[in-house]
Write a protein that holds these residues in place. Structure first.
Motif, short mmCIF file in Angstrom:
data_model
loop_
_atom_site.label_atom_id
_atom_site.label_comp_id
_atom_site.label_asym_id
_atom_site.label_seq_id
_atom_site.Cartn_x
_atom_site.Cartn_y
_atom_site.Cartn_z
N THR A 24 96.14 -116.07 -18.67
CA THR A 24 96.89 -114.97 -19.27
C THR A 24 98.32 -115.45 -19.45
OG1 THR A 24 95.48 -113.34 -18.16
CG2 THR A 24 97.62 -112.57 -18.99
N VAL A 25 98.74 -115.50 -20.71
CA VAL A 25 100.08 -115.96 -21.05
C VAL A 25 100.87 -114.73 -21.48
CG1 VAL A 25 101.45 -117.54 -22.47
CG2 VAL A 25 99.10 -118.16 -21.82
N ALA A 26 101.88 -114.37 -20.71
CA ALA A 26 102.68 -113.18 -20.99
C ALA A 26 103.54 -113.40 -22.23
CB ALA A 26 103.57 -112.85 -19.79
N PRO A 27 104.04 -112.32 -22.85
CA PRO A 27 104.92 -112.48 -24.00
C PRO A 27 106.06 -113.46 -23.69
CG PRO A 27 104.32 -110.20 -23.76
CD PRO A 27 103.77 -110.91 -22.53
N VAL A 36 90.48 -114.51 -26.09
CA VAL A 36 89.92 -113.22 -25.70
C VAL A 36 90.73 -112.06 -26.28
CG1 VAL A 36 89.40 -111.70 -23.73
CG2 VAL A 36 89.00 -114.18 -23.55
N SER A 37 92.07 -112.14 -26.13
CA SER A 37 92.91 -111.05 -26.63
C SER A 37 94.32 -111.56 -26.89
CB SER A 37 92.94 -109.88 -25.64
OG SER A 37 93.53 -110.27 -24.42
N GLY A 38 95.06 -110.76 -27.65
CA GLY A 38 96.42 -111.13 -28.01
C GLY A 38 96.44 -112.11 -29.16
N GLU A 39 97.63 -112.48 -29.54
CA GLU A 39 97.82 -113.46 -30.61
C GLU A 39 98.74 -114.55 -30.10
OE1 GLU A 39 99.26 -111.37 -34.01
OE2 GLU A 39 97.42 -110.22 -34.23
N GLY A 40 98.50 -115.75 -30.56
CA GLY A 40 99.33 -116.84 -30.10
C GLY A 40 99.27 -118.03 -31.03
N GLN A 78 99.02 -127.23 -26.40
CA GLN A 78 99.81 -126.20 -25.71
C GLN A 78 99.40 -124.85 -26.28
OE1 GLN A 78 104.05 -126.08 -26.68
NE2 GLN A 78 104.52 -125.42 -24.60
N PHE A 79 99.46 -123.81 -25.44
CA PHE A 79 99.23 -122.44 -25.88
C PHE A 79 100.54 -121.67 -25.74
CE2 PHE A 79 95.13 -124.01 -24.56
CZ PHE A 79 94.34 -123.64 -25.63
N ILE A 80 100.93 -120.95 -26.79
CA ILE A 80 102.22 -120.27 -26.84
C ILE A 80 101.99 -118.82 -27.23
CG2 ILE A 80 104.51 -120.25 -27.92
CD1 ILE A 80 103.86 -123.24 -28.76
N ASN A 81 102.61 -117.90 -26.50
CA ASN A 81 102.53 -116.49 -26.84
C ASN A 81 103.82 -116.11 -27.56
OD1 ASN A 81 102.41 -113.73 -27.05
ND2 ASN A 81 101.68 -113.41 -24.97
N ARG A 82 103.70 -115.80 -28.83
CA ARG A 82 104.86 -115.33 -29.60
C ARG A 82 104.71 -113.86 -29.96
NH1 ARG A 82 105.66 -120.62 -33.23
NH2 ARG A 82 106.63 -121.90 -31.64
N GLY A 83 103.71 -113.20 -29.35
CA GLY A 83 103.46 -111.79 -29.61
C GLY A 83 104.12 -110.89 -28.58
N HIS A 84 103.73 -109.62 -28.61
CA HIS A 84 104.32 -108.62 -27.73
C HIS A 84 103.34 -108.12 -26.67
CE1 HIS A 84 107.88 -108.54 -30.21
NE2 HIS A 84 107.11 -108.39 -31.27
N GLN A 85 102.16 -108.72 -26.60
CA GLN A 85 101.18 -108.38 -25.57
C GLN A 85 100.66 -109.67 -24.96
OE1 GLN A 85 97.95 -106.26 -27.41
NE2 GLN A 85 97.37 -107.95 -28.72
N ASP A 86 99.94 -109.54 -23.85
CA ASP A 86 99.38 -110.73 -23.21
C ASP A 86 98.46 -111.48 -24.17
OD1 ASP A 86 100.70 -110.21 -20.84
OD2 ASP A 86 98.94 -109.37 -19.84
N PHE A 87 98.52 -112.81 -24.09
CA PHE A 87 97.68 -113.72 -24.85
C PHE A 87 96.69 -114.29 -23.82
CE2 PHE A 87 97.71 -118.21 -26.86
CZ PHE A 87 96.63 -117.92 -27.67
#
Length: 115
Positions: A43-46, A64-68, A94-103
Motif C-alpha cells: 500500500t503506497v500512500a498518496p 488492486v486499487s488506486g492509480e499510480g 519503481q511504483f509511485i503514487n501521484r493520486g489522492h488515494q492509496d495505491f
C-alpha cells in the motif's frame, strides 16, 4: 492450508532507502505453506513511492486499487486497477503514487526476494 483476511495480517512500514509512505503485508509465503514464493500486498500512500531499484529476481504484479506510475527501465507508465506486469530480474523499477488515494498492488516474488 491457509485462510485469513488481509485486515488481520501484520503491516510493516518499509524503511528501505528511497521508500516513502509504503506498507508491506506478507499475504502468503513459506510460513503459510507456499514454499519458494511469496505474495505480498503493498500500500503506497498518496505522494509515496517504493525505492527505484533492480535485483536478480523477477516480480509479478497486479494493481488492486488506486492509480499510480510504474517506472520501468527509464519510462513511466500510468497504471490503474486491473493492470498486470511481469518485471524480469535486472530491470530497474519503481511504483509511485501521484493520486489522492492509496495505491495498492500485489507483488509475487521468489522467496529470496522477500527482503
Amino acid at each position: 492450508m491457509f485462510l485469513d483476511s488481509a485486515k488481520n495480517i501484520k503491516e510493516i512500514h518499509v524503511n528501505a532507502p528511497g521508500a516513502l509512505n509504503v506498507i508491506k503485508q506478507t499475504l502468503v509465503g513459506p510460513d503459510q505453506g507456499w514454499a519458494g514464493w511469496v505474495m505480498r500486498l503493498f500500500t503506497v500512500a498518496p505522494e509515496g513511492h517504493t525505492p527505484r531499484h533492480s535485483h536478480s529476481w523477477p516480480h509479478i504484479n497486479y494493481i488492486v486499487s488506486g492509480e499510480g506510475i510504474m517506472y520501468l527501465d527509464g519510462q513511466e507508465h500510468p497504471v490503474e486497477p486491473g493492470y498486470t506486469a511481469y518485471i524480469p530480474g535486472g530491470t530497474e523499477h519503481q511504483f509511485i503514487n501521484r493520486g489522492h488515494q492509496d495505491f495498492v498492488l500485489i507483488c509475487i516474488v521468489p522467496e529470496e526476494g522477500d527482503v
